[in-house]
Design an enzyme around this catalytic site. Structure first.
Site, PDB file in Angstrom:
ATOM      1  N   CYS A   2      44.190  68.155  34.042  1.00  0.00           N
ATOM      2  CA  CYS A   2      43.774  69.350  33.299  1.00  0.00           C
ATOM      3  C   CYS A   2      43.333  68.907  31.914  1.00  0.00           C
ATOM      4  O   CYS A   2      43.514  67.764  31.527  1.00  0.00           O
ATOM      5  CB  CYS A   2      44.935  70.330  33.190  1.00  0.00           C
ATOM      6  SG  CYS A   2      45.608  70.797  34.782  1.00  0.00           S
ATOM      7  N   ARG A  27      37.604  67.553  33.278  1.00  0.00           N
ATOM      8  CA  ARG A  27      38.965  67.176  33.679  1.00  0.00           C
ATOM      9  C   ARG A  27      39.535  68.141  34.708  1.00  0.00           C
ATOM     10  O   ARG A  27      40.608  67.891  35.263  1.00  0.00           O
ATOM     11  CB  ARG A  27      39.891  67.138  32.464  1.00  0.00           C
ATOM     12  CG  ARG A  27      39.454  66.161  31.380  1.00  0.00           C
ATOM     13  CD  ARG A  27      40.392  66.228  30.190  1.00  0.00           C
ATOM     14  NE  ARG A  27      41.714  65.782  30.572  1.00  0.00           N
ATOM     15  CZ  ARG A  27      42.089  64.486  30.566  1.00  0.00           C
ATOM     16  NH1 ARG A  27      41.214  63.568  30.209  1.00  0.00           N
ATOM     17  NH2 ARG A  27      43.289  64.136  30.932  1.00  0.00           N
ATOM     18  N   TRP A  74      43.005  71.791  36.673  1.00  0.00           N
ATOM     19  CA  TRP A  74      42.762  71.212  37.994  1.00  0.00           C
ATOM     20  C   TRP A  74      44.029  71.528  38.779  1.00  0.00           C
ATOM     21  O   TRP A  74      45.094  70.995  38.500  1.00  0.00           O
ATOM     22  CB  TRP A  74      42.561  69.698  37.900  1.00  0.00           C
ATOM     23  CG  TRP A  74      42.009  69.109  39.146  1.00  0.00           C
ATOM     24  CD1 TRP A  74      40.696  68.987  39.500  1.00  0.00           C
ATOM     25  CD2 TRP A  74      42.745  68.549  40.250  1.00  0.00           C
ATOM     26  NE1 TRP A  74      40.582  68.399  40.740  1.00  0.00           N
ATOM     27  CE2 TRP A  74      41.812  68.120  41.223  1.00  0.00           C
ATOM     28  CE3 TRP A  74      44.104  68.371  40.512  1.00  0.00           C
ATOM     29  CZ2 TRP A  74      42.196  67.529  42.425  1.00  0.00           C
ATOM     30  CZ3 TRP A  74      44.488  67.792  41.710  1.00  0.00           C
ATOM     31  CH2 TRP A  74      43.541  67.373  42.649  1.00  0.00           C
ATOM     32  N   ASN A 100      49.482  69.759  30.965  1.00  0.00           N
ATOM     33  CA  ASN A 100      48.743  68.852  31.858  1.00  0.00           C
ATOM     34  C   ASN A 100      49.774  67.887  32.427  1.00  0.00           C
ATOM     35  O   ASN A 100      50.495  67.240  31.669  1.00  0.00           O
ATOM     36  CB  ASN A 100      47.681  68.089  31.055  1.00  0.00           C
ATOM     37  CG  ASN A 100      47.007  67.020  31.913  1.00  0.00           C
ATOM     38  OD1 ASN A 100      47.031  67.094  33.131  1.00  0.00           O
ATOM     39  ND2 ASN A 100      46.435  66.015  31.253  1.00  0.00           N
ATOM     40  N   GLY A 101      49.869  67.822  33.752  1.00  0.00           N
ATOM     41  CA  GLY A 101      50.876  66.946  34.365  1.00  0.00           C
ATOM     42  C   GLY A 101      51.577  67.669  35.496  1.00  0.00           C
ATOM     43  O   GLY A 101      51.106  68.716  35.965  1.00  0.00           O
ATOM     44  N   GLU A 488      30.324  51.633  47.021  1.00  0.00           N
ATOM     45  CA  GLU A 488      30.129  52.454  45.810  1.00  0.00           C
ATOM     46  C   GLU A 488      28.982  53.447  45.996  1.00  0.00           C
ATOM     47  O   GLU A 488      29.098  54.621  45.633  1.00  0.00           O
ATOM     48  CB  GLU A 488      29.876  51.546  44.601  1.00  0.00           C
ATOM     49  CG  GLU A 488      29.557  52.244  43.291  1.00  0.00           C
ATOM     50  CD  GLU A 488      30.656  53.137  42.736  1.00  0.00           C
ATOM     51  OE1 GLU A 488      30.385  53.851  41.765  1.00  0.00           O
ATOM     52  OE2 GLU A 488      31.766  53.165  43.313  1.00  0.00           O
ATOM     53  N   LYS A 492      29.286  57.518  45.701  1.00  0.00           N
ATOM     54  CA  LYS A 492      28.460  58.359  44.812  1.00  0.00           C
ATOM     55  C   LYS A 492      27.844  59.504  45.598  1.00  0.00           C
ATOM     56  O   LYS A 492      27.844  60.647  45.177  1.00  0.00           O
ATOM     57  CB  LYS A 492      27.359  57.524  44.131  1.00  0.00           C
ATOM     58  CG  LYS A 492      27.849  56.501  43.117  1.00  0.00           C
ATOM     59  CD  LYS A 492      28.442  57.067  41.859  1.00  0.00           C
ATOM     60  CE  LYS A 492      29.904  57.184  41.985  1.00  0.00           C
ATOM     61  NZ  LYS A 492      30.820  56.401  41.206  1.00  0.00           N
ATOM     62  N   GLU A 495      30.590  62.016  46.592  1.00  0.00           N
ATOM     63  CA  GLU A 495      31.160  62.755  45.448  1.00  0.00           C
ATOM     64  C   GLU A 495      30.281  63.908  44.984  1.00  0.00           C
ATOM     65  O   GLU A 495      30.770  64.986  44.670  1.00  0.00           O
ATOM     66  CB  GLU A 495      31.304  61.813  44.252  1.00  0.00           C
ATOM     67  CG  GLU A 495      32.490  60.911  44.258  1.00  0.00           C
ATOM     68  CD  GLU A 495      32.606  60.188  42.927  1.00  0.00           C
ATOM     69  OE1 GLU A 495      33.475  60.563  42.140  1.00  0.00           O
ATOM     70  OE2 GLU A 495      31.798  59.267  42.674  1.00  0.00           O
ATOM     71  N   HIS A 511      30.132  45.953  65.885  1.00  0.00           N
ATOM     72  CA  HIS A 511      31.522  46.060  66.376  1.00  0.00           C
ATOM     73  C   HIS A 511      31.985  47.513  66.392  1.00  0.00           C
ATOM     74  O   HIS A 511      33.183  47.777  66.419  1.00  0.00           O
ATOM     75  CB  HIS A 511      32.453  45.208  65.502  1.00  0.00           C
ATOM     76  CG  HIS A 511      32.055  43.761  65.462  1.00  0.00           C
ATOM     77  ND1 HIS A 511      32.194  42.914  66.534  1.00  0.00           N
ATOM     78  CD2 HIS A 511      31.454  43.043  64.476  1.00  0.00           C
ATOM     79  CE1 HIS A 511      31.724  41.714  66.211  1.00  0.00           C
ATOM     80  NE2 HIS A 511      31.277  41.765  64.971  1.00  0.00           N
ATOM     81  N   LYS A 610      37.870  64.047  36.413  1.00  0.00           N
ATOM     82  CA  LYS A 610      37.441  62.754  35.883  1.00  0.00           C
ATOM     83  C   LYS A 610      38.558  61.732  35.853  1.00  0.00           C
ATOM     84  O   LYS A 610      38.378  60.562  36.224  1.00  0.00           O
ATOM     85  CB  LYS A 610      36.874  62.927  34.480  1.00  0.00           C
ATOM     86  CG  LYS A 610      36.338  61.661  33.846  1.00  0.00           C
ATOM     87  CD  LYS A 610      35.098  61.187  34.567  1.00  0.00           C
ATOM     88  CE  LYS A 610      34.538  59.885  34.053  1.00  0.00           C
ATOM     89  NZ  LYS A 610      33.502  59.330  34.914  1.00  0.00           N
TER      90      LYS A 610
HETATM   91  C1  AGP Z   1      34.376  57.667  40.638  1.00  0.00           C
HETATM   92  O1  AGP Z   1      33.116  58.185  40.485  1.00  0.00           O
HETATM   93  C2  AGP Z   1      35.453  58.653  40.510  1.00  0.00           C
HETATM   94  N1  AGP Z   1      35.390  59.356  39.311  1.00  0.00           N
HETATM   95  C3  AGP Z   1      36.844  58.090  40.808  1.00  0.00           C
HETATM   96  O2  AGP Z   1      36.821  57.441  42.045  1.00  0.00           O
HETATM   97  C4  AGP Z   1      37.368  57.111  39.750  1.00  0.00           C
HETATM   98  O3  AGP Z   1      36.695  55.904  39.841  1.00  0.00           O
HETATM   99  C5  AGP Z   1      38.869  56.879  39.992  1.00  0.00           C
HETATM  100  O4  AGP Z   1      39.534  58.109  39.870  1.00  0.00           O
HETATM  101  C6  AGP Z   1      39.438  55.867  39.019  1.00  0.00           C
HETATM  102  O5  AGP Z   1      39.361  56.355  37.722  1.00  0.00           O
HETATM  103  P1  AGP Z   1      39.610  55.354  36.501  1.00  0.00           P
HETATM  104  O6  AGP Z   1      38.529  54.335  36.514  1.00  0.00           O
HETATM  105  O7  AGP Z   1      39.568  56.230  35.269  1.00  0.00           O
HETATM  106  O8  AGP Z   1      40.970  54.748  36.697  1.00  0.00           O
END
Ligand code: AGP
Length: 615
Positions: A2, A27, A74, A100-101, A488, A492, A495, A511, A610
């Site tokens: 959050c 966030r 969140w 937050n937590g 990766e 992307k 996501e 395989h 994030k």
């Molecule tokens: C990647 O696009 C995401 N935002 C997510 O997988 C991110 O890489 C992961 O949560 C790790 O975050 P960090 O690099 O802040 O530890």
């Protein structure tokens, strides 16, 4: 996960709070809320939905007052509803909290409070904090609000960054943090700010104090008084932040993600320049003196710990460190690593890679590795983050704040930092000659220009994005040091466009995954020049034989590939080990253009946040 923000000063708090909340929305964006105090009276508005929904509520019934707190959520406990939104209040509506937590023992505490007559209105864990403070406040314990908060927190198990305001002490904000979620205090002559991250208040102040774990602070008009939760006073230095003021603005781009993709030439250059490059090819890391110690030279093994895209960077790091320094590397997903049996890690260096420096699983994994005797290094992008403080040394990536939830520039900067780390270890253990180190650094310094050339072809990738119209699945193939880029690239796409995408080492195709292939599934094959090029051509032939719709990422000047497949994107050439830094860019742009064609919420994809500060 959050975002929380607070303000106390000469301005009307609601305007300042909503402005900063907008910059914290990445966030979490399930619900939002705000509370202010005016003339000793607490006012509050909150709703499920985004900051914009809260803004329209405030437009209809403004909340006056020069002190306030706000929250963007969140959801972890309780669905995104109005009553589960923060701020939460006590029974009398006399105090408000934002959190937050995660409070792990909230069910027991809630049951006890209900037995004592407290009425709860939400399914959240956070609401219990408001009632615990109320119970201790009305008990008139000595020391007022901050003591009531201290007492309440002593009963809580879990993690928190929180802020509290109350009608009884209407001239202060009490904040506290424990177990990870970040919190900073911003200073100006006009007032004080609190925030989950620096970027959100950057355009108001660069004069920052970082609240550390297990600390609490009383914020009044004349400053912040910080102490440990047990009451021990703390004298915390203020740091000056050197980020550009408009770093957290979109600067005319339709999305932060696209802006951040285009910032990569500068970000990679800043990350290189952020370290000290010596004439003999040696690299010194300003905040990692550990890498100049004899212990570093004796590193027998490296363990890389990370999550998500940072884990993908770690997979590339394995190739870089093993090839350049000759040191064996294990790469582990942090959330798995920390719950596995541990063996002695003497002679092992554990590297935590994290953009935010706050990811709970990576932090926890680093602590696990430390307890098993490993040295700890962090590669992260946020100055003053928890991971930076946990580690024996930090290699900072200088990407600047990254607002788009999908990481882009921080990923290429992590790869850049890993190349510099591998060079440093290779020189330290004698596996790499100064001559080879200098050559690699020269090639690295050429990358920003090569990235510019790829960015200039963004429209070509927008054209290729059409191949994915109507697709519900996609496959990414790569080999060697570029296989992690296939993973990766697939992440992307997942996501931000919600297309299901998988990545495979191309050698694995026959395989099993080859069964997926037909004309409806687009396949991205990373086939740049290198020792495995011919093998990749074979894989492409196998896919084409089953009518797969192939898009190939190839090297400039590759005449062969154009004869085999229709859709090719050409990248400038560089040394094989540095190609991952270039390859990230077209894969990011491709995913971006596909998501843009679908009208997706690119900067704030559904269900994501994030930085994941809970485990
Ligand atoms: C990647 O696009 C995401 N935002 C997510 O997988 C991110 O890489 C992961 O949560 C790790 O975050 P960090 O690099 O802040 O530890």
């Amino acid at each position: 996960m959050c975002g929380i923000v607070g303000y106390l000063g000469n301005q009307q708090a609601q305007g300042v709070l909503l402005d900063c909340l907008g910059r914290l929305e990445y966030r979490g964006y399930d619900s939002a809320g705000i509370a202010t105090i005016d003339g000793g009276k607490l006012g509050m508005l909150r709703c499920a939905g985004k900051n914009a929904d809260l803004q329209s509520l405030v437009d209809r019934s403004p909340l006056p007052g020069g002190i306030g707190i706000a929250h963007t959520r969140w959801a972890t406990h309780g669905r995104p509803t109005d009553s589960n939104s923060h701020p939460h209040t006590d029974c009398n509506g006399a105090l408000a909290i934002v959190h937050n937590g995660i409070i792990e023992n909230y069910p027991e505490l809630k049951e006890q409070m209900e037995d004592d007559g407290h009425r709860f209105v939400s399914q959240t864990d956070s609401e219990v904090i408001a009632h615990l403070i109320e119970a201790n406040f009305t008990a008139n314990i000595e020391g007022g609000l901050i003591s009531a908060v201290r007492k309440a927190l002593s009963l809580i198990q879990g993690t928190y960054a929180l802020a509290v305001i109350s009608q009884q002490e209407a001239d202060k904000i009490v904040v506290a943090r424990s177990g990870g979620p970040p919190l900073v205090i911003g200073h100006t002559d006009d007032g004080l700010y609190i925030s989950s991250d620096i970027a959100a208040i950057l355009h108001y102040t660069r004069d920052i104090q970082i609240l550390e774990d297990n600390e609490i602070a009383e914020i009044c008009r004349d400053g912040a008084t910080i102490s440990l939760l047990d009451g021990t006073p703390v004298d915390r230095a203020r740091i000056q932040i050197d980020w550009q003021q408009n770093a957290a603005e979109r600067n005319g781009y339709p999305h932060f993600m696209l802006k951040e993709i285009h910032e990569q030439p500068q970000a990679v250059l800043e990350t290189i320049k952020g370290q000290t490059l010596l004439a003999d090819g040696a690299v010194l890391f300003p905040q990692a003196a550990y890498t100049t110690t004899s212990q570093f030279c004796l590193t027998r093994r490296v363990t890389i710990l990370a999550c998500g895209s940072s884990w993908h960077a770690g997979l590339v790091g394995k190739h870089l460190i093993e090839s350049i320094s000759g040191t064996p590397v294990d790469v582990d997903i942090a959330s798995e690593y920390r719950y596995r049996p541990q063996f002695s890690h003497a002679g092992t260096l554990a590297i935590g890679i994290s953009q935010s420096g706050e990811t709970a699983d990576t932090l926890g994994a680093l602590k696990t590795a430390r307890n098993s005797g490993a040295g700890i290094l962090a590669i992260c992008n946020v100055n003053g983050s928890s991971m930076g403080r946990e580690a024996d040394g930090v290699i900072y990536t200088h990407a600047g704040p990254e607002i788009g939830v999908a990481s882009t520039k921080t990923f290429t900067c992590q790869l850049t930092a890993l190349v510099l780390f591998a060079i440093s270890l290779g020189l330290a253990n004698g596996n790499l000659s100064a001559r080879a180190a200098k050559a690699l650094l020269q090639d690295l310094l050429r990358l920003p220009l090569l990235i510019e050339r790829i960015l200039a072809q963004s429209e070509a990738l927008a054209g290729l994005a059409r191949l994915f119209d109507g697709a519900t699945n996609a496959l990414y193939l790569g080999r060697g040091v570029l296989f992690p880029l296939a993973i990766e690239g697939a992440l992307k796409l997942k996501e931000i466009s919600y297309i299901h995408a998988e990545a495979y080492p191309a050698g694995e195709l026959k395989h099993g995954p080859i069964a997926l292939i037909d004309r409806n599934i687009p396949i991205v094959v990373i086939a740049t020049q290198g020792p495995l090029y011919e093998k990749l051509l074979t894989a492409i032939q196998e896919v084409k034989a089953r009518d797969g719709a192939v898009l190939v990422m190839a090297t400039d000047g590759d005449r062969k590939i154009g004869a085999i497949v229709e859709h090719v994107f050409y990248l400038p050439a560089t040394t094989e080990l540095l190609m991952p830094i270039l390859m990230a860019v077209p894969l990011q742009l491709l995913a971006y253009h596909i998501a843009a064609r679908r009208g997706c919420e690119i900067d704030q994809p559904r269900n994501l946040a994030k930085s994941v500060t809970v485990d």
